[in-house]
Design a protein around this motif. Structure first.
Motif, PDB file in Angstrom:
ATOM      1  N   LEU A 107     -22.889  -2.648  -0.130  1.00  0.00           N
ATOM      2  CA  LEU A 107     -22.543  -2.375   1.260  1.00  0.00           C
ATOM      3  C   LEU A 107     -22.576  -3.656   2.085  1.00  0.00           C
ATOM      4  O   LEU A 107     -21.689  -3.881   2.927  1.00  0.00           O
ATOM      5  N   GLU A 108     -23.569  -4.477   1.841  1.00  0.00           N
ATOM      6  CA  GLU A 108     -23.653  -5.755   2.559  1.00  0.00           C
ATOM      7  C   GLU A 108     -22.471  -6.644   2.250  1.00  0.00           C
ATOM      8  O   GLU A 108     -21.890  -7.275   3.147  1.00  0.00           O
ATOM      9  N   SER A 109     -22.067  -6.708   0.986  1.00  0.00           N
ATOM     10  CA  SER A 109     -20.931  -7.547   0.594  1.00  0.00           C
ATOM     11  C   SER A 109     -19.637  -7.106   1.270  1.00  0.00           C
ATOM     12  O   SER A 109     -18.794  -7.937   1.625  1.00  0.00           O
ATOM     13  N   SER A 110     -19.501  -5.803   1.473  1.00  0.00           N
ATOM     14  CA  SER A 110     -18.266  -5.297   2.069  1.00  0.00           C
ATOM     15  C   SER A 110     -18.258  -5.395   3.588  1.00  0.00           C
ATOM     16  O   SER A 110     -17.183  -5.460   4.207  1.00  0.00           O
ATOM     17  N   LEU A 111     -19.428  -5.432   4.218  1.00  0.00           N
ATOM     18  CA  LEU A 111     -19.490  -5.415   5.678  1.00  0.00           C
ATOM     19  C   LEU A 111     -19.818  -6.760   6.310  1.00  0.00           C
ATOM     20  O   LEU A 111     -19.481  -6.992   7.477  1.00  0.00           O
ATOM     21  N   ASN A 112     -20.485  -7.640   5.579  1.00  0.00           N
ATOM     22  CA  ASN A 112     -21.029  -8.857   6.178  1.00  0.00           C
ATOM     23  C   ASN A 112     -19.954  -9.930   6.349  1.00  0.00           C
ATOM     24  O   ASN A 112     -19.868 -10.896   5.585  1.00  0.00           O
ATOM     25  N   SER A 113     -19.147  -9.764   7.372  1.00  0.00           N
ATOM     26  CA  SER A 113     -18.107 -10.743   7.683  1.00  0.00           C
ATOM     27  C   SER A 113     -17.749 -10.621   9.157  1.00  0.00           C
ATOM     28  O   SER A 113     -18.124  -9.656   9.826  1.00  0.00           O
ATOM     29  N   GLY A 114     -17.025 -11.609   9.669  1.00  0.00           N
ATOM     30  CA  GLY A 114     -16.602 -11.581  11.053  1.00  0.00           C
ATOM     31  C   GLY A 114     -17.455 -12.463  11.939  1.00  0.00           C
ATOM     32  O   GLY A 114     -18.231 -13.299  11.474  1.00  0.00           O
ATOM     33  N   SER A 115     -17.351 -12.256  13.239  1.00  0.00           N
ATOM     34  CA  SER A 115     -18.103 -13.038  14.208  1.00  0.00           C
ATOM     35  C   SER A 115     -19.578 -12.657  14.160  1.00  0.00           C
ATOM     36  O   SER A 115     -19.938 -11.598  13.635  1.00  0.00           O
ATOM     37  N   ARG A 140     -21.427 -11.469  16.438  1.00  0.00           N
ATOM     38  CA  ARG A 140     -21.629 -10.171  17.087  1.00  0.00           C
ATOM     39  C   ARG A 140     -21.265  -9.027  16.164  1.00  0.00           C
ATOM     40  O   ARG A 140     -21.984  -8.024  16.077  1.00  0.00           O
ATOM     41  N   TRP A 141     -20.143  -9.181  15.454  1.00  0.00           N
ATOM     42  CA  TRP A 141     -19.724  -8.133  14.521  1.00  0.00           C
ATOM     43  C   TRP A 141     -20.696  -8.034  13.357  1.00  0.00           C
ATOM     44  O   TRP A 141     -20.979  -6.937  12.869  1.00  0.00           O
ATOM     45  N   ARG A 142     -21.196  -9.143  12.887  1.00  0.00           N
ATOM     46  CA  ARG A 142     -22.161  -9.111  11.779  1.00  0.00           C
ATOM     47  C   ARG A 142     -23.427  -8.354  12.190  1.00  0.00           C
ATOM     48  O   ARG A 142     -23.962  -7.567  11.413  1.00  0.00           O
ATOM     49  N   LYS A 143     -23.896  -8.590  13.399  1.00  0.00           N
ATOM     50  CA  LYS A 143     -25.080  -7.869  13.871  1.00  0.00           C
ATOM     51  C   LYS A 143     -24.810  -6.368  13.947  1.00  0.00           C
ATOM     52  O   LYS A 143     -25.629  -5.551  13.502  1.00  0.00           O
ATOM     53  N   SER A 144     -23.646  -6.018  14.503  1.00  0.00           N
ATOM     54  CA  SER A 144     -23.308  -4.599  14.651  1.00  0.00           C
ATOM     55  C   SER A 144     -23.177  -3.916  13.298  1.00  0.00           C
ATOM     56  O   SER A 144     -23.692  -2.808  13.086  1.00  0.00           O
ATOM     57  N   LYS A 145     -22.487  -4.592  12.377  1.00  0.00           N
ATOM     58  CA  LYS A 145     -22.303  -3.984  11.055  1.00  0.00           C
ATOM     59  C   LYS A 145     -23.616  -3.960  10.267  1.00  0.00           C
ATOM     60  O   LYS A 145     -23.838  -3.058   9.445  1.00  0.00           O
TER      61      LYS A 145
END
Length: 296
Positions: free
Chosen positions: A30-38, A40-45
């Motif tokens: 789940l982390e590998s698929s979500l941990n990207s972007g700015s 702010r987005w990383r914190k939210s995801k």
């Protein structure tokens, strides 16, 4: 409660099909698929991932547990969440290897329980520090949340603590994604860590332990590890801390505790302190339950 603690000591961690292994695999994917972007987005995801992984099962058990079988479910969830025997099984072989003069084996075993560079770690210091800090994380915090919220509380804590161990690093990859997980883990450990530190102090050199806690805890980076490790070091009468290397980078960590640097026997003393503290907690909880029963 005591049944789960006894079961944990008799069985230890499952050698095959450990539930946390599967949990860790799912968390990693789940982390590998979500941990990207700015950032702010990383914190939210990261918050979304935390809620998906840590909340549903404990919440369902807390709400829908069948009353007639709740005691059995709570026993199994506490057994799953408490790691007293696991801590012993990981730390005791280090002392055994040192007794045999096998520094390389001891170094390898120590590197499995700490994130420090294997080639540069101080075996005795690392083993004692790990024992003290994980005594709180693997035993007393889970027991604390079990007393407050039953098996659901212990399971929720265990999930969050596991995710913090995976994501709670202040590096480029996890600093944003794991931010909420690290903060929640700090919150869940705040009271248990201080109860653990107080218990450590009561079971050794009390005045020295309290002095180390008061004067040195703020020097350590962890808001909860600080009280636990300084009190533990003081009650054991050993000097911990010092320069440590992580991923090739040296960090000049403060010294804490009192006395001389630990030797092999101090690793066993640290394990014994955790066991004595667990016994103290069980006796206190038994007495509390007995008092409540008499008052009813």
């Amino acid at each position: 409660m005591s049944g789960a603690i006894i079961l944990d000591w008799l069985t230890g961690e499952p050698q095959r099909f450990h539930p946390l292994v599967g949990f860790g695999i799912v968390a990693g994917k789940l982390e590998s698929s979500l941990n990207s972007g700015s950032p702010r987005w990383r914190k939210s995801k990261g918050l979304v991932a935390l809620l998906i992984l840590a909340v549903p099962l404990p919440l369902l058990w807390y709400i829908y547990q069948p009353y007639s079988w709740s005691w059995l479910g709570d026993l199994l969830l506490l057994w799953f969440s408490v790691g007293h025997r696991s801590l012993y099984d990981h730390i005791q072989p280090i002392a055994t290897a040192l007794d045999a003069g096998d520094q390389e084996v001891a170094r390898t075993l120590t590197s499995r329980v700490v994130s420090r560079d294997k080639e540069a770690l101080n075996i005795e210091v690392s083993a004692v520090e790990s024992t003290l800090e994980n005594g709180n994380d693997a035993v007393f915090a889970a027991l604390f949340w079990f007393v407050l919220l039953g098996g659901a509380g212990a399971l929720f804590y265990r999930f969050v603590n596991t995710l913090d161990a995976m994501w709670g690093y202040r590096n480029l990859r996890f600093n944003d994604f794991g931010r909420f997980t690290a903060q929640l883990d700090d919150l869940l450990n705040f009271v248990p860590a201080r109860l653990t530190a107080l218990s450590f102090a009561l079971l050794g050199h009390t005045r020295q332990a309290l002095s180390c806690w008061q004067n040195q805890a703020h020097l350590l980076a962890s808001p909860n590890g600080g009280p636990v490790m300084t009190s533990g070091a003081g009650t054991l009468g050993v000097l911990l801390g010092g320069a440590t290397r992580y991923q090739g980078q040296w960090q000049d960590k403060p010294y804490f505790g009192a006395g001389e640097p630990p030797v092999t026997q101090d690793i066993r003393h640290a394990l014994r302190l955790v066991s004595k503290t667990l016994a103290l907690w069980v006796v206190i909880l038994w007495c509390t339950e007995g008092f409540v029963w008499l008052q009813a």
